[in-house]
Design a protein around this motif. Structure first.
Motif, mmCIF file in Angstrom:
data_model
loop_
_atom_site.group_PDB
_atom_site.id
_atom_site.type_symbol
_atom_site.label_atom_id
_atom_site.label_comp_id
_atom_site.label_asym_id
_atom_site.label_seq_id
_atom_site.Cartn_x
_atom_site.Cartn_y
_atom_site.Cartn_z
ATOM 1 N N UNK A 125 -25.092 16.608 2.572
ATOM 2 C CA UNK A 125 -24.759 16.996 4.001
ATOM 3 C C UNK A 125 -24.081 16.001 4.785
ATOM 4 N N UNK A 126 -24.401 14.645 4.505
ATOM 5 C CA UNK A 126 -23.615 13.666 5.291
ATOM 6 C C UNK A 126 -21.907 14.091 4.646
ATOM 7 N N UNK A 127 -21.978 14.053 3.393
ATOM 8 C CA UNK A 127 -20.518 14.317 2.978
ATOM 9 C C UNK A 127 -19.561 15.719 3.563
ATOM 10 N N UNK A 128 -20.669 16.661 3.762
ATOM 11 C CA UNK A 128 -19.860 17.785 4.342
ATOM 12 C C UNK A 128 -19.687 17.601 5.529
ATOM 13 N N UNK A 179 -15.092 23.785 3.319
ATOM 14 C CA UNK A 179 -15.338 24.298 2.020
ATOM 15 C C UNK A 179 -16.811 23.941 1.750
ATOM 16 N N UNK A 180 -17.416 24.999 1.031
ATOM 17 C CA UNK A 180 -18.790 24.776 0.743
ATOM 18 C C UNK A 180 -18.705 23.868 -0.576
ATOM 19 N N UNK A 181 -19.796 22.944 -0.752
ATOM 20 C CA UNK A 181 -20.008 22.374 -1.912
ATOM 21 C C UNK A 181 -21.250 22.765 -2.578
ATOM 22 N N UNK A 182 -21.282 22.514 -4.081
ATOM 23 C CA UNK A 182 -22.433 22.279 -4.775
ATOM 24 C C UNK A 182 -22.498 21.179 -5.443
ATOM 25 N N UNK A 206 -24.099 23.409 -0.075
ATOM 26 C CA UNK A 206 -23.906 22.910 1.508
ATOM 27 C C UNK A 206 -22.564 23.729 2.177
ATOM 28 N N UNK A 207 -23.059 24.248 3.553
ATOM 29 C CA UNK A 207 -21.732 24.806 3.843
ATOM 30 C C UNK A 207 -22.023 24.678 5.402
#
Length: 264
Positions: A71-74, A5-8, A108-109
């Motif tokens: 980025x680390x989270x994704x 899932x992409x995040x904003x 981030x995707x």
């Protein structure tokens, strides 16, 4: 967070969030290949690109510390290698009043990464010049239409030729050539300052010079570079074939793969 899932700004992105970007294309991005060890070649250059392009597009700086955190989270729980894309846009952008927006947000995707090295690329010359080429922006219509034109003609991708008759870059990659003396030649033209290209230029002797289509088809070898593919040989430009196992290409691949990644 669901895998893929992409995040904003660190939260799952919604369709409403994405609609302004989809309707306007006003935004910029960078894509980074994350190695099996979690490191990224040229990470500092990618962050500098995002900061620089944010100043150009939005007139404001960008908190690269937040970028790294998102980025680390994704990447948590993701298999590697993979490619992470960071897109900077304003969900409040309005087509009629783009000057009234300027609060960039961080999307981030993540997607899977292909194997290195990839198969050689057959290219077709297509007349095209990117808007604002120094920015890696989301306005991809022209580049993708050129790629579609090339693929419909039986090629893999497009190589852009400007109105001046000079080679510039590929659909989503920089291009370089190897002359018959074994020298690496990068086209002197308005092009995106690619991170992979910059890394290679730091480590390999080269020259930068205008390259016409006629000169390009007379080269000994040619190659594409970007973060996803590293160094990818071109097997053809229009009806002209290139050597895909030239010693200079092997050296470029070896040099690129020897460049250590930067830890997140």
């Amino acid at each position: 967070m669901l895998s893929g899932m992409a995040t904003l700004d660190g939260k799952p992105v919604s369709a409403d969030d994405l609609l302004p970007l989809a309707l306007t294309g006003l935004g910029h991005f960078t894509s980074m290949r994350v190695g099996a060890d979690g490191a990224i070649r040229g990470l500092a250059l990618h962050l500098e690109r995002l900061r620089r392009d944010s100043e150009i597009v939005w007139g404001t700086g960008l908190d690269t510390g937040c970028v790294l955190a998102y980025v680390r989270q994704s990447l948590e729980g993701r298999s590697r290698p993979c490619v992470v894309r960071v897109t900077i846009f304003d969900p409040k952008v309005d087509m009629g009043h783009p000057a009234e927006t300027g609060e960039p947000h961080i999307m981030v995707s993540v997607r899977g990464a292909g194997a290195l090295p990839p198969e050689p690329l057959r290219t077709m010359s297509v007349p095209y010049e990117r808007d604002l080429p120094r920015v890696k922006h989301c306005g991809l219509f022209g580049a993708l239409q050129a790629r579609r034109t090339a693929q419909l003609a039986g090629f893999d991708d497009a190589l852009f030729v400007g109105r001046d008759g000079l080679i510039s870059e590929g659909g989503t990659w920089n291009v370089g050539f190897v002359d018959h003396d074994g020298t690496i030649v990068w086209p002197e033209a308005p092009v995106l300052p690619g991170v992979t290209m910059a890394l290679l230029q730091q480590h390999v002797e080269h020259r930068i010079a205008p390259v016409s289509l006629e000169q390009a088809t007379g080269m000994a070898a040619a190659f594409a570079t970007n973060t996803s593919i590293g160094v990818r040989p071109l097997s053809a430009l229009d009806e002209t074939g290139f050597a895909v196992e030239h010693r200079a290409l092997r050296r470029l691949r070896d040099v690129y793969l020897s460049i250590p990644g930067e830890a997140l």
